[in-house]
Design a protein around this motif. Structure first.
Motif, PDB file in Angstrom:
ATOM      1  N   VAL A  67      29.800  34.033  50.907  1.00  0.00           N
ATOM      2  CA  VAL A  67      31.243  34.208  51.068  1.00  0.00           C
ATOM      3  C   VAL A  67      31.986  32.871  51.008  1.00  0.00           C
ATOM      4  N   ILE A  68      31.268  31.753  51.219  1.00  0.00           N
ATOM      5  CA  ILE A  68      31.932  30.447  51.181  1.00  0.00           C
ATOM      6  C   ILE A  68      31.488  29.603  49.995  1.00  0.00           C
ATOM      7  N   ALA A  69      30.602  30.123  49.159  1.00  0.00           N
ATOM      8  CA  ALA A  69      30.019  29.325  48.074  1.00  0.00           C
ATOM      9  C   ALA A  69      31.068  28.853  47.067  1.00  0.00           C
ATOM     10  N   CYS A  70      32.100  29.644  46.832  1.00  0.00           N
ATOM     11  CA  CYS A  70      33.167  29.270  45.887  1.00  0.00           C
ATOM     12  C   CYS A  70      34.292  28.497  46.579  1.00  0.00           C
ATOM     13  N   LEU A  71      34.110  28.195  47.864  1.00  0.00           N
ATOM     14  CA  LEU A  71      35.143  27.533  48.672  1.00  0.00           C
ATOM     15  C   LEU A  71      36.439  28.336  48.719  1.00  0.00           C
ATOM     16  N   ARG A  72      36.314  29.649  48.491  1.00  0.00           N
ATOM     17  CA  ARG A  72      37.397  30.631  48.595  1.00  0.00           C
ATOM     18  C   ARG A  72      38.471  30.484  47.528  1.00  0.00           C
ATOM     19  N   TYR A  73      38.234  29.659  46.520  1.00  0.00           N
ATOM     20  CA  TYR A  73      39.185  29.580  45.415  1.00  0.00           C
ATOM     21  C   TYR A  73      39.244  30.896  44.639  1.00  0.00           C
ATOM     22  N   GLU A  74      38.174  31.701  44.711  1.00  0.00           N
ATOM     23  CA  GLU A  74      38.148  32.936  43.938  1.00  0.00           C
ATOM     24  C   GLU A  74      39.201  33.939  44.403  1.00  0.00           C
ATOM     25  N   ILE A  75      39.542  33.932  45.711  1.00  0.00           N
ATOM     26  CA  ILE A  75      40.505  34.925  46.184  1.00  0.00           C
ATOM     27  C   ILE A  75      41.931  34.576  45.767  1.00  0.00           C
ATOM     28  N   ALA A  76      42.141  33.353  45.270  1.00  0.00           N
ATOM     29  CA  ALA A  76      43.467  32.966  44.788  1.00  0.00           C
ATOM     30  C   ALA A  76      43.691  33.363  43.333  1.00  0.00           C
ATOM     31  N   ILE A  77      42.650  33.781  42.640  1.00  0.00           N
ATOM     32  CA  ILE A  77      42.744  34.069  41.198  1.00  0.00           C
ATOM     33  C   ILE A  77      43.830  35.102  40.855  1.00  0.00           C
ATOM     34  N   PRO A  78      44.017  36.179  41.637  1.00  0.00           N
ATOM     35  CA  PRO A  78      45.050  37.159  41.247  1.00  0.00           C
ATOM     36  C   PRO A  78      46.487  36.683  41.460  1.00  0.00           C
ATOM     37  N   TYR A 144      34.203  36.666  39.370  1.00  0.00           N
ATOM     38  CA  TYR A 144      34.589  37.463  38.201  1.00  0.00           C
ATOM     39  C   TYR A 144      35.240  38.780  38.612  1.00  0.00           C
ATOM     40  N   LYS A 145      34.884  39.286  39.768  1.00  0.00           N
ATOM     41  CA  LYS A 145      35.516  40.513  40.253  1.00  0.00           C
ATOM     42  C   LYS A 145      37.001  40.277  40.526  1.00  0.00           C
ATOM     43  N   PHE A 146      37.329  39.101  41.084  1.00  0.00           N
ATOM     44  CA  PHE A 146      38.735  38.792  41.336  1.00  0.00           C
ATOM     45  C   PHE A 146      39.497  38.550  40.037  1.00  0.00           C
ATOM     46  N   TRP A 147      38.796  38.068  39.003  1.00  0.00           N
ATOM     47  CA  TRP A 147      39.457  37.949  37.707  1.00  0.00           C
ATOM     48  C   TRP A 147      39.801  39.338  37.156  1.00  0.00           C
ATOM     49  N   CYS A 148      38.853  40.262  37.286  1.00  0.00           N
ATOM     50  CA  CYS A 148      39.112  41.639  36.837  1.00  0.00           C
ATOM     51  C   CYS A 148      40.196  42.287  37.682  1.00  0.00           C
ATOM     52  N   THR A 149      40.271  41.914  38.971  1.00  0.00           N
ATOM     53  CA  THR A 149      41.349  42.409  39.819  1.00  0.00           C
ATOM     54  C   THR A 149      42.695  41.915  39.300  1.00  0.00           C
ATOM     55  N   ARG A 150      42.733  40.652  38.896  1.00  0.00           N
ATOM     56  CA  ARG A 150      43.971  40.094  38.348  1.00  0.00           C
ATOM     57  C   ARG A 150      44.401  40.847  37.095  1.00  0.00           C
ATOM     58  N   THR A 151      43.464  41.082  36.208  1.00  0.00           N
ATOM     59  CA  THR A 151      43.779  41.752  34.947  1.00  0.00           C
ATOM     60  C   THR A 151      43.858  43.265  35.097  1.00  0.00           C
ATOM     61  N   LYS A 152      43.636  43.732  36.346  1.00  0.00           N
ATOM     62  CA  LYS A 152      43.661  45.172  36.670  1.00  0.00           C
ATOM     63  C   LYS A 152      42.635  45.967  35.847  1.00  0.00           C
ATOM     64  N   ASN A 153      41.505  45.301  35.573  1.00  0.00           N
ATOM     65  CA  ASN A 153      40.411  45.957  34.847  1.00  0.00           C
ATOM     66  C   ASN A 153      39.466  46.590  35.868  1.00  0.00           C
ATOM     67  N   PHE A 154      39.962  47.601  36.556  1.00  0.00           N
ATOM     68  CA  PHE A 154      39.189  48.226  37.623  1.00  0.00           C
ATOM     69  C   PHE A 154      38.039  49.077  37.083  1.00  0.00           C
TER      70      PHE A 154
END
Length: 428
Positions: A67-78, A144-154
């Motif tokens: 949960v901390i490996a990406c330093l939480r930058y991934e949750i800012a992607i959307p 990558y899941k947060f990237w798909c969340t941004r693009t709404k590719n659910f």
């Protein structure tokens, strides 16, 4: 019939496709999770509670670290308006999780025995080789899941849920049938956390070229995420999984296994509905904030979750004490008793967790950190309190602490929504 289908489609596409997105994610997740649940009665007869305790140790360490490996930058992607800026956040997340996993691998190579002694676990040597690659795969999947969340590719996310469930169940059943119970559960969990990552990567094959200066500027612009959200996420995840580690270390060898199975059953509504709502909520919450509708949007989500989850969760809590022995075998009666204790906790979690990203949308990372800090000491403290009162009640104390934490969580979310425009409130 055509008219009916048109009405259904119009309803699903209402509110910017919010309901349709939830239906898609929930449907894919439900189908995948159904496979896992249907396999559990067979898995519990192939593996002993001690094998589940081994899995509890691996899952706890994997969850805390990934949960901390990406330093939480991934949750800012959307969040960024610019796709280029979001893409740079994805690149930063990938680099961070790769570096983190390499450091973890080197650390375990040099300090394996010390960590095993510290954990007081005879199981740790069996999971060492799987932990770094598991952390890398799970954190990469999250990015990558947060990237798909941004693009709404659910649809892509829903597909990975099915891939995860199939690969996990097949590996656990196959290895269990072959008698390889010492690693069977661990390998299955590895596939559950990481399978599907290649499907998401294929959705984002190409990256634009960016200078090192641009990457660094983006890194600095979003430095509140490693500054506050890493600690928040660490406390949040550790407050759930560190007690599991402590229970595995200090309680009876099979107690963590009972608690793990109980958690798997209680998390069903969250997996089926809550996770889908969470991802779709985050994708639409920023728009709701910009329109001044965040409070109404969030409260409507929580009310709908209460209506959906109340009856199923209460029913599970009432049936479990006698139903677990029938479904999973006589060895698992204790797990059913723990489900009854955990019902109030998971009911409130079902309502609160899907909208917990409101802290980030409202830029209240500092408050979120304080909340997780409280939750960490509340839950871990409950374990040590149980050791003073009665070691036999350690899991019950843990269940009560979970209920208290999410009750506080709910109160704070309502407080944030009430004072969302107050510039003096915490971070402002």
């Amino acid at each position: 019939m055509k008219s009916l289908l048109e009405k259904v489609n119009a309803k699903l596409n209402a509110q910017g496709g919010f309901l349709k997105s939830i239906t898609l994610l929930a449907g894919g997740t439900a189908f995948a999770h159904a496979i896992t649940i249907l396999a559990l009665p067979f898995i519990t007869r192939l593996y002993a509670p001690e094998d589940f305790s081994r899995l509890a140790i691996y899952t706890s360490l994997l969850s805390i670290l990934s949960v901390i490996a990406c330093l939480r930058y991934e949750i800012a992607i959307p969040l960024p308006e610019s796709d280029a800026e979001a893409e740079r956040l994805l690149i930063i997340s990938i680099i961070n999780c790769l570096i983190f996993s390499i450091i973890l691998f080197l650390f375990l190579c040099f300090y394996n025995q010390k960590v095993q002694t510290w954990l007081d676990s005879k199981y740790f040597s069996q999971i060492t080789w799987l932990l770094p690659i598991g952390v890398f795969s799970a954190s990469l999947y999250s990015a990558y899941k947060f990237w798909c969340t941004r693009t709404k590719n659910f649809k892509a996310i829903a597909k990975t849920k099915f891939e995860q469930a199939i690969s996990s169940v097949i590996s656990q059943l196959s290895l269990g049938w072959l008698g390889m119970t010492s690693i069977g559960m661990l390998v299955g969990q590895f596939f559950y956390n990481s399978a599907g990552v290649f499907s998401l990567i294929r959705k984002k094959k190409k990256f634009s070229r960016y200078s090192l200066k641009e990457i660094i500027q983006t890194y600095k612009k979003y430095n509140n995420y490693p500054k506050y959200s890493v600690s928040e996420a660490l406390f949040n995840t550790a407050s759930v999984h560190l007690p599991m580690l402590l229970i595995a270390i200090i309680a009876a060898s099979e107690e963590a296994g009972y608690l793990l199975l109980a958690s798997k059953i209680m998390i069903i509504p969250m997996v089926l509905i809550g996770t889908a709502v969470s991802q779709v909520y985050y994708a639409h919450a920023n728009d709701a904030k910009n329109k001044g509708e965040l409070e109404e949007f969030t409260k409507n989500c929580m009310l709908k979750l209460l209506k959906i989850g109340f009856i199923p969760l209460i029913a599970i809590g009432l049936i479990a004490p006698w139903g677990f022995s029938l479904i999973f075998g006589e060895d698992w009666k204790r797990a059913g008793e723990l489900v009854a204790w955990m019902t109030p906790w998971f009911l409130i979690q079902f309502i609160v967790s899907p909208v917990s990203m409101v802290f980030h949308v409202a830029m209240k990372q500092r408050l979120a950190l304080i909340l997780q800090f409280i939750g960490f000491f509340l839950r871990v403290g409950s374990i040590f309190l149980a050791l003073i009162v009665s070691e036999d009640l350690v899991s019950e104390f843990y269940a009560l602490s979970g209920f208290m934490f999410y009750l506080i969580y709910l109160i704070l979310i309502l407080y944030i929504l009430k004072d969302i425009d107050n510039k003096r409130f915490f971070d402002e």
